[in-house]
Design an enzyme around this catalytic site. Structure first.
Site, PDB file in Angstrom:
ATOM      1  N   GLU A   9     -38.557  -7.918  -3.712  1.00  0.00           N
ATOM      2  CA  GLU A   9     -38.912  -8.445  -5.040  1.00  0.00           C
ATOM      3  C   GLU A   9     -40.341  -8.089  -5.419  1.00  0.00           C
ATOM      4  O   GLU A   9     -40.653  -7.925  -6.593  1.00  0.00           O
ATOM      5  CB  GLU A   9     -38.726  -9.967  -5.067  1.00  0.00           C
ATOM      6  N   ASP A  62     -38.250 -10.787   0.951  1.00  0.00           N
ATOM      7  CA  ASP A  62     -39.355  -9.932   1.413  1.00  0.00           C
ATOM      8  C   ASP A  62     -40.663 -10.707   1.489  1.00  0.00           C
ATOM      9  O   ASP A  62     -40.833 -11.751   0.857  1.00  0.00           O
ATOM     10  CB  ASP A  62     -39.510  -8.713   0.500  1.00  0.00           C
TER      11      ASP A  62
END
Length: 387
Positions: free
Chosen positions: A133, A75
């Site tokens: 995350e 991400d």
């Protein structure tokens, strides 16, 4: 190692594609598709895990042995990139400002290499491609709940670090990264005219007192030999110069290095908030989120992992050192909490010697780190499996 070195340009190409097309946590639909497409014609099994875009790639040798998981996150962050790059982010307000594009690029090429050599392996390797995350509750938690570590003996993960020298490996034993909590506190008073304060109940005064009192949590309630920090990152008290504010909202961040310290800090913050409530006659609303645990590196696994890297004498790795505990939090900690794990660091400091910190709009990595990460994790994985 020869295969990885030959594939270094592919690592760079993948990383630059991901960097140009970032997606924030829990919205990584196209990123996940891009990664999955990479594996479609390879001899492996792909399985979705969790309630986001996470999935795992299983590499089965067909020979008995241990099962090792290798994790990489993919991400990006809600940051507008300021770098002038050919592969600069094309998505407004979104940027790979932490290096997760690099984590994914090296892992994809390493996974392909391991798939090509899987008849020479023992046991199995599970590649975990994890989303989200950066934002609580994180992507690891739902993947764990869905069984991503079922049958897995140990987990390895890395993070590139712009604060560490290029071509270096950093590690630490035991508690390695801080646990994290976030909170939002709203003080509700009574608004009014600034010329008649006696008829109002100023929420800004209550909030300001709370911020000041909060400084005693670490200085007076935490052992000086323990690690803790409490930060107010937002104080939303904007209003008019001649109006008493009826409500203010504060947002805060907590970091600890031991889980029992987490509870002490939370209790003190809540006590102070309710004390301010009683003292100033305001109403307090508290939303407290205990999220990422302290990241604990299994000492034995970490020693074995680092020794395997040192013994390999890889020319691309110039330094292996104990970097000490690290301040940021990391949701790999959920994996480490469930299964003995090792999380280490790959230096990616740029050659210009400038500071390009993580989570900044000018974050940069030295792309040499991609091959270093691939070789380090690949070496550790082969050593672990007894190859």
């Amino acid at each position: 190692m020869e295969k990885l070195r030959d594939a270094q340009p592919e690592m760079v190409k993948i990383r630059r594609h991901l960097h140009a097309h970032p997606e924030v946590s829990f919205h990584e639909k196209e990123t996940a598709k891009y990664i999955k497409d990479f594996y479609q014609d390879l001899d492996c099994k792909i399985t979705d895990f969790g309630d986001g875009y996470g999935f795992a790639v299983d590499i089965e040798s067909g020979r008995p042995g241990k099962n090792l998981a290798l994790r990489a996150d993919f991400d990006a962050l809600a940051i507008q990139e300021e770098n002038d790059l050919e592969f600069k982010s094309q998505n407004k307000g979104v940027m790979h400002a932490c290096g997760h594009d690099g984590h994914t690029a090296y892992m994809m090429v390493l996974a392909k290499t391991l798939i090509e050599l899987k008849d020479q392996l023992k046991g199995g390797i599970r590649i975990i491609h994890q989303p989200a995350e950066e934002v609580s509750p994180g992507g690891a938690k739902s993947m764990l709940a869905a069984g991503v570590l079922k049958g897995i003996d140990n987990v390895l993960g890395v993070h590139v670090m712009s604060s560490m020298p290029n071509r270096s490996i950093g590690y630490h034993l035991n508690e390695t990264q801080t646990g994290r909590s976030n909170f939002t506190i709203t003080f509700n008073g009574k608004g009014g005219h600034a010329s008649m304060p006696q008829l109002s109940n100023d929420a800004i005064v209550a909030g300001a007192y709370f911020v000041t009192a909060l400084q005693t949590v670490v200085s007076r309630r935490i052992d000086p030999f323990e690690t803790a920090s409490v930060t107010i990152g937002s104080f939303d008290g904007a209003g008019s110069y001649n109006a008493i504010k009826q409500s203010v909202t504060l947002k805060g961040d907590v970091r600890v290095m031991k889980e029992d310290t987490r509870q002490t800090v939370r209790e003190q913050i809540e006590k102070i908030a309710h004390g301010v409530e009683a003292m100033f006659g305001v109403k307090v609303d508290i939303d407290y989120d205990d999220n990422y645990p302290v990241l604990y590196n299994d000492p034995q696994l970490t020693k074995e992992t680092i020794k395997s890297i040192q013994d390999a004498n890889l020319p691309e790795i110039k330094q292996v050192f104990d970097c000490g505990p690290q301040d940021p939090s990391e949701d790999f900690a959920y994996f480490a909490q469930d299964t003995p794990s090792c999380f280490f660091y790959v230096g990616c400091q740029t050659s210009d010697g400038q500071n390009h910190p993580h989570h900044s709009p000018d974050f940069l990595m030295n792309e040499d780190c991609l091959l270093v990460a691939g070789e380090a994790v690949g070496t550790a994985a082969l050593s672990y499996l007894g190859v």
